[in-house]
Design a protein around this motif. Structure first.
Motif, PDB file in Angstrom:
ATOM      1  N   SER A 146      -2.189   7.022   7.183  1.00  0.00           N
ATOM      2  CA  SER A 146      -3.558   6.601   6.848  1.00  0.00           C
ATOM      3  C   SER A 146      -3.545   5.271   6.109  1.00  0.00           C
ATOM      4  O   SER A 146      -4.459   4.453   6.272  1.00  0.00           O
ATOM      5  CB  SER A 146      -4.282   7.675   6.030  1.00  0.00           C
ATOM      6  N   THR A 147      -2.516   5.026   5.338  1.00  0.00           N
ATOM      7  CA  THR A 147      -2.425   3.759   4.623  1.00  0.00           C
ATOM      8  C   THR A 147      -2.203   2.614   5.594  1.00  0.00           C
ATOM      9  O   THR A 147      -2.669   1.503   5.370  1.00  0.00           O
ATOM     10  CB  THR A 147      -1.312   3.811   3.554  1.00  0.00           C
ATOM     11  N   THR A 148      -1.525   2.866   6.688  1.00  0.00           N
ATOM     12  CA  THR A 148      -1.357   1.836   7.713  1.00  0.00           C
ATOM     13  C   THR A 148      -2.716   1.469   8.310  1.00  0.00           C
ATOM     14  O   THR A 148      -2.992   0.292   8.564  1.00  0.00           O
ATOM     15  CB  THR A 148      -0.382   2.314   8.807  1.00  0.00           C
TER      16      THR A 148
ATOM     17  N   VAL B 162       3.922   1.834   2.681  1.00  0.00           N
ATOM     18  CA  VAL B 162       5.113   2.672   2.501  1.00  0.00           C
ATOM     19  C   VAL B 162       4.755   4.012   1.882  1.00  0.00           C
ATOM     20  O   VAL B 162       3.795   4.114   1.123  1.00  0.00           O
ATOM     21  CB  VAL B 162       6.174   1.981   1.603  1.00  0.00           C
ATOM     22  N   PRO B 163       5.562   5.035   2.184  1.00  0.00           N
ATOM     23  CA  PRO B 163       5.424   6.297   1.448  1.00  0.00           C
ATOM     24  C   PRO B 163       5.886   6.086   0.006  1.00  0.00           C
ATOM     25  O   PRO B 163       6.770   5.251  -0.247  1.00  0.00           O
ATOM     26  CB  PRO B 163       6.360   7.254   2.181  1.00  0.00           C
TER      27      PRO B 163
ATOM     28  N   LEU C 237       0.869  -1.178   0.000  1.00  0.00           N
ATOM     29  CA  LEU C 237       0.000   0.000   0.000  1.00  0.00           C
ATOM     30  C   LEU C 237       0.900   1.221   0.000  1.00  0.00           C
ATOM     31  O   LEU C 237       1.848   1.301   0.781  1.00  0.00           O
ATOM     32  CB  LEU C 237      -0.902   0.017   1.229  1.00  0.00           C
ATOM     33  N   CYS C 238       0.606   2.156  -0.866  1.00  0.00           N
ATOM     34  CA  CYS C 238       1.486   3.295  -1.056  1.00  0.00           C
ATOM     35  C   CYS C 238       0.694   4.591  -0.952  1.00  0.00           C
ATOM     36  O   CYS C 238      -0.369   4.736  -1.558  1.00  0.00           O
ATOM     37  CB  CYS C 238       2.109   3.161  -2.447  1.00  0.00           C
ATOM     38  N   CYS C 239       1.221   5.519  -0.152  1.00  0.00           N
ATOM     39  CA  CYS C 239       0.570   6.825  -0.020  1.00  0.00           C
ATOM     40  C   CYS C 239       1.634   7.896   0.197  1.00  0.00           C
ATOM     41  O   CYS C 239       2.822   7.649   0.002  1.00  0.00           O
ATOM     42  CB  CYS C 239      -0.458   6.816   1.100  1.00  0.00           C
ATOM     43  N   ALA C 240       1.211   9.050   0.625  1.00  0.00           N
ATOM     44  CA  ALA C 240       2.140  10.166   0.798  1.00  0.00           C
ATOM     45  C   ALA C 240       3.062   9.958   1.996  1.00  0.00           C
ATOM     46  O   ALA C 240       4.280  10.059   1.877  1.00  0.00           O
ATOM     47  CB  ALA C 240       1.378  11.480   0.930  1.00  0.00           C
TER      48      ALA C 240
END
Length: 110
Positions: free
Chosen positions: A12-14, A40-41, A5-8
């Protein structure tokens, strides 16, 4: 199956990842040991790409697909971009289903 899962930033992705883990854990068909989830970012995505089975992209970084594609395309990693409503609800069941479908479609196109 390794789902990244990838975000900024990763926070929130966690939370979304935890919701997906809960979905697997409570399922009568899926097994915890068959899944590995990593949040991960986007800036460190490269470090997780090699053994990734499917990438889940948060809506807040959908505009960074031009950065993401060169990382995932050499490995032929399928990806899904989560819409903001599903992400906002932290709907792990829906996101897991999207990820499994993306992986299945990739496998069928081989």
């Amino acid at each position: 199956m390794k789902i990244v899962l990838c975000c900024a930033g990763g926070f929130s992705t966690t939370m979304l990842m935890d919701s997906m883990k809960k979905t697997v854990h409570e399922s009568t068909k899926l097994k915890d040991e068959d899944f590995k989830f990593v949040a991960v970012p986007v800036d460190i995505l490269q470090s997780e790409a090699e053994d990734c089975d499917v990438l889940v992209v948060g809506p807040q970084i959908a505009h960074r697909m031009d950065y993401i594609h060169p990382i995932i395309d050499p490995y032929k990693i399928p990806h899904v971009i989560v819409d903001k409503d599903t992400y906002g609800k932290m709907d792990g069941a829906t996101v897991l289903k999207m990820a499994l479908i993306a992986r299945k479609k990739a496998d069928m196109s081989k």
